[in-house]
Design an enzyme around this catalytic site. Structure first.
Site, PDB file in Angstrom:
ATOM      1  CB  ILE A  20      -1.003  -0.011   1.186  1.00 37.22           C
ATOM      2  CG1 ILE A  20      -1.781  -1.336   1.178  1.00 37.22           C
ATOM      3  CG2 ILE A  20      -1.942   1.199   1.100  1.00 37.22           C
ATOM      4  CD1 ILE A  20      -2.411  -1.733  -0.165  1.00 37.22           C
ATOM      5  CD  GLU A  54      -2.426   2.545 -10.277  1.00 38.44           C
ATOM      6  OE1 GLU A  54      -1.360   1.904 -10.132  1.00 38.44           O
ATOM      7  OE2 GLU A  54      -2.708   3.554  -9.613  1.00 38.44           O
TER       8      GLU A  54
END
Ligand SMILES: Cc1cc2nc3c(=O)[nH]c(=O)nc-3n(C[C@H](O)[C@H](O)[C@H](O)COP(=O)(O)OP(=O)(O)OC[C@H]3O[C@@H](n4cnc5c(N)ncnc54)[C@H](O)[C@@H]3O)c2cc1C
Length: 385
Positions: free
Chosen positions: A156, A365
């Site tokens: 993250i 992504e």
């Protein structure tokens, strides 16, 4: 069809180039190699309003068009991709909050996120689920006026600075199809049980942190469910990822352009067999191929961005831009390294950083194979008959 940027877009680009030249380029190599967090650059980005790129003006943001958005990521990544990374998940989550948040959620968080006094990221990936987002296990159980959140996320980015952090979680494990059971909770950093764990060791992308994040029965107020309705999480994150893919495509073009410019400079300076190496046709061919591919990547990115601005569905377009541009970035960094000879492998030149940063563009992504899956699905959808 107009391939020229508007005056506003050109002025925006110039301002970013000045910012990168003055504030990023002079420190990028040293700070990245030291893994130093670029606090001073983050402060300067706040002043420029860059944390509000995707936030509506009504909430204090810049609300730039998507072409300008891609340009911002290209220019910043030319200086140091990690800095663009700090803005990347922040800006896609701000877009998601602006698009899907309730009015109360927008008013509560967006103004400070635009100013950069609050920042954010996005927590999707887990140790057992990345590409297959519907397989996430982080579980949110409603108890009265709050959810009890339990699970682990990894990789993250911005985890130590995110407040709130949007977390994709399961609110209905029995839902079919699975995505109907997913929701996004906006988790404030002060929530007891929200623990930012270890930093993941990384090949490149040094500077911004990428961490493990643990939710150990974290109590999240029910009013912090994004959009106020359960089962919307998958749709919310998938459309935000399209914005993310535009920024990854922009970053890829920036890495590739920096690699080309480094190769051009070096091929003028370096002599072999009594002449600058740039006079050898073998080197010229590489430079010409790179310049052509980079311009194609840039135009594909701007095309996908302008389709998004025009309100079209852009799952395939943003996937194409991200797929193509990231592969160009990888190739450009390697070819530029070859042109640099032994010095390309040296930590005293920029090119080794570009070479370490480029592969992430093929992963973040959504991996490039997932991009191919999305493109193939769109082809099947559009096939007549
Ligand atoms: C530096 C860094 C920063 C990151 N930052 C974040 C972040 O801020 N937030 C976040 O949520 N995540 C983040 N990620 C995670 C990233 O989004 C995932 O790593 C990525 O989506 C891939 O998931 P995975 O690693 O689980 O790979 P997997 O899904 O396990 O994939 C492994 C391989 O299988 C292939 N594969 C899987 N499914 C298919 C399929 N259907 N068809 C064809 N091939 C397939 C993939 O293409 C890949 O080659 C980050 C990752 C890195 C490395």
């Amino acid at each position: 069809m107009d391939f020229e940027l508007s005056e506003e877009q050109q002025a925006f680009r110039k301002a970013l180039q000045t910012f990168v030249r003055e504030q990023i380029t002079p420190v990028a190599r040293e700070w990245e190699q030291a893994g130093r967090y670029p606090t001073e650059i983050v402060e300067a980005m706040k002043t420029l309003g860059l944390f509000g790129l995707t936030i509506p003006e009504a909430y204090g943001g810049l609300e730039v068009d998507m072409v300008s958005y891609a340009i911002a990521f290209e220019e910043i990544a030319k200086g140091w991709m990690g800095i663009a990374g700090i803005l990347g998940s922040h800006s896609l989550s701000c877009w998601m909050l602006g698009r899907y948040g309730t009015e109360a959620q927008r008013r509560r968080w967006l103004p400070e996120l635009a100013a950069g006094t609050r920042r954010t990221g996005i927590a999707l990936t887990e140790p057992g689920a990345g590409s297959d987002l519907q397989a996430v296990q982080t579980r949110a159980v409603r108890q009265g006026d709050h959810y009890v959140l339990r699970g682990t996320k990894i990789w993250i980015t911005n985890a130590r600075h995110a407040n709130p952090l949007p977390v994709l979680c399961v609110t209905d494990p029995a839902a079919q199809p699975r995505h109907r059971g997913l929701s996004v909770l906006m988790v404030e950093a002060s929530t007891p049980g929200f623990v930012v764990g270890r930093d993941m060791g990384k090949l490149g992308y040094r500077g911004p942190e990428s961490c493990e994040v643990v939710f150990d029965d974290a109590h999240v107020p029910a009013e912090d469910l994004l959009g106020g309705e359960e089962g919307q999480g998958f749709k919310q994150v998938v459309s935000a990822l399209e914005v993310g893919r535009l920024n990854v495509a922009g970053r890829s073009v920036g890495i590739a352009q920096a690699a080309l410019e480094a190769a051009l400079r070096y091929s003028r300076e370096r002599k072999a067999f009594g002449q600058p190496i740039g006079e050898f046709q073998a080197v010229q061919l590489k430079l010409a191929d790179l310049a052509t591919q980079i311009q194609a990547a840039r135009l594909l990115t701007w095309w996908a961005a302008s389709r998004k601005d025009a309100g079209h569905r852009t799952d395939a377009e943003t996937a194409m831009a991200k797929l193509f541009a990231s592969e160009v970035a990888i190739r450009a960094s390697l070819d530029s390294m070859r042109i640099h000879g032994g010095y390309g492998y040296s930590t005293e030149f920029e090119i080794e950083r570009l070479y370490r940063d480029a592969p992430l563009m093929a992963i973040g992504e959504g991996t490039n194979d997932i991009m191919r899956v999305l493109i193939a699905r769109a082809l099947a959808r559009e096939l007549p008959g």
